[in-house]
Design a protein around this motif. Structure first.
Motif, mmCIF file in Angstrom:
data_model
loop_
_atom_site.group_PDB
_atom_site.id
_atom_site.type_symbol
_atom_site.label_atom_id
_atom_site.label_comp_id
_atom_site.label_asym_id
_atom_site.label_seq_id
_atom_site.Cartn_x
_atom_site.Cartn_y
_atom_site.Cartn_z
ATOM 1 N N PRO A 27 -36.318 26.239 33.847
ATOM 2 C CA PRO A 27 -37.338 27.086 34.474
ATOM 3 C C PRO A 27 -37.628 28.323 33.638
ATOM 4 C CG PRO A 27 -35.229 27.364 35.589
ATOM 5 C CD PRO A 27 -35.038 26.272 34.578
ATOM 6 N N PRO A 29 -39.765 31.682 34.483
ATOM 7 C CA PRO A 29 -40.596 32.409 35.444
ATOM 8 C C PRO A 29 -41.469 33.467 34.786
ATOM 9 C CG PRO A 29 -38.375 33.277 35.474
ATOM 10 C CD PRO A 29 -38.359 32.117 34.512
ATOM 11 N N SER A 340 -48.604 28.148 39.622
ATOM 12 C CA SER A 340 -48.650 29.557 40.011
ATOM 13 C C SER A 340 -49.613 29.752 41.172
ATOM 14 C CB SER A 340 -49.095 30.436 38.817
ATOM 15 O OG SER A 340 -50.434 30.150 38.465
#
Length: 345
Positions: A27, A29, A340
């Motif tokens: 991941p 972010p 997103s």
């Protein structure tokens, strides 16, 4: 293969192929926010991870003297401002407050090739540093142009180098030592263009240049001196082209491709960064749930060129010097999925 001190021998290093060194899911972010204060002034904040790398090979990897584990993370906090000089021209800029954390491990050869265990080295460190960025935006109506510069940031990581498991005369090298290491991240120049072909269809081009030649290698300094893993990166660049189409007021589709030249130097390739030139194919969409909210999704597949690694590294001062040479071919591909939510207040 490895050498044996005091002899002309070059012996094979036994072991497996290391397995798949990449996590199946990593991941990454990010967060962005902007606010319009006046009809000409905007403030913004971005938080992202611009550079990163994580690989972990099996303990019996035949290239274990070159690398076993690599974990590099950067986190960038960027407050920024933009000002509309005219109806066509805007300027902007900001500060990059960047944190980097790194951990590198590798096995160490014993003097005797008959030894049943290797030595082990671990380097850990982190640092905060600051850079800056600035850009221009110009619109002529159907065509928009953007130019952006992000300064390079040189980190000086401080931490610990730990060595264990060395036998015989080189056992004096075992221990934990305060260490520093420089990490030079590149300046980046970006030029982009968007042209509206029809009311619903837009074409986009982007070119980027990366000043990677400032990154010479991994130089680790302790009280005993400085060791250097030569990498000699080259300046790199990328070119991308794409388009997006408004299917309806709610739905926009987009697709594109990019060529991305690796900064790695073929003469100094390492299993820590088994990289090659890359070609990207991507697609995505935005769905406006309401005037205040939108969902964005994207997918990219990256094809990585085959590369040949011939990496000699020497360990310990003469006459105990052991040179281990990692020889292998590497290639691969990667899939990236992004999602997103955009909120407007």
């Amino acid at each position: 293969v490895r050498t044996v001190p005091g002899t002309p021998l070059r012996l094979p290093v036994t072991g497996g192929d290391g397995g798949n060194p990449f996590d199946s899911v990593t991941p990454v972010p990010s967060f962005y926010a902007s606010a319009q204060l006046t009809d000409r002034l905007w403030l913004g904040l971005g938080v992202n991870a611009p550079f990163g790398l994580k690989l972990e090979y099996d303990d019996d990897f035949f290239g274990r003297y070159d690398s076993l584990y690599t974990d590099l993370k950067t986190y960038n906090i960027q407050p920024s401002a933009a000002y509309k000089l005219t109806d066509r021209l805007s300027i902007g800029g900001g500060v990059d407050v960047q944190y980097v954390k790194a951990e590198l491990t590798n096995a160490l050869p014993q003097l005797s090739p008959l030894a049943t265990s290797d030595g082990f080295a671990r380097l850990k460190g982190d640092d905060w540093s600051i850079g800056w960025n600035a850009g221009l935006f110009y619109t002529s109506g159907d065509t928009n142009w953007g130019v952006h510069y992000r300064s390079g940031i040189t980190h000086k990581l401080a931490g610990t180098q730990s060595v264990s498991g060395l036998l015989g005369p080189i056992a004096t090298g075992n221990g934990d030592f305060a260490a520093t290491a420089s990490l030079a991240l590149p300046d980046i120049v970006t030029v982009s263009m968007m042209h509206r072909l029809t009311p619903n269809l837009r074409a986009m081009l982007t070119a980027k240049w990366y000043n990677w030649s400032k990154f010479k290698g991994i130089a680790v300094t302790t009280a005993a001196g400085t060791s250097n893993k030569e990498l000699d990166y080259r300046d790199s660049y990328s070119f991308s082209a794409g388009g997006e189409y408004d299917v309806s007021p709610r739905l926009t589709l987009r697709a594109g491709t990019m060529f991305d030249r690796t900064p790695t130097n073929p003469q100094h390739l390492t299993t820590r960064v088994p990289d090659g030139d890359r070609v990207w194919l991507s697609a995505g969409a935005t769905y406006n749930i309401s005037p205040a909210a939108a969902l964005n999704i994207g997918y990219a597949h990256t094809f990585v060129d085959k590369a040949r690694i011939v990496r000699p590294d020497s360990y310990y001062p003469a006459p105990a010097t052991v040179t281990a040479t990692t020889i292998t071919d590497t290639t691969g591909n990667a899939d990236q999925v992004a999602a997103s939510v955009t909120l407007r207040f």
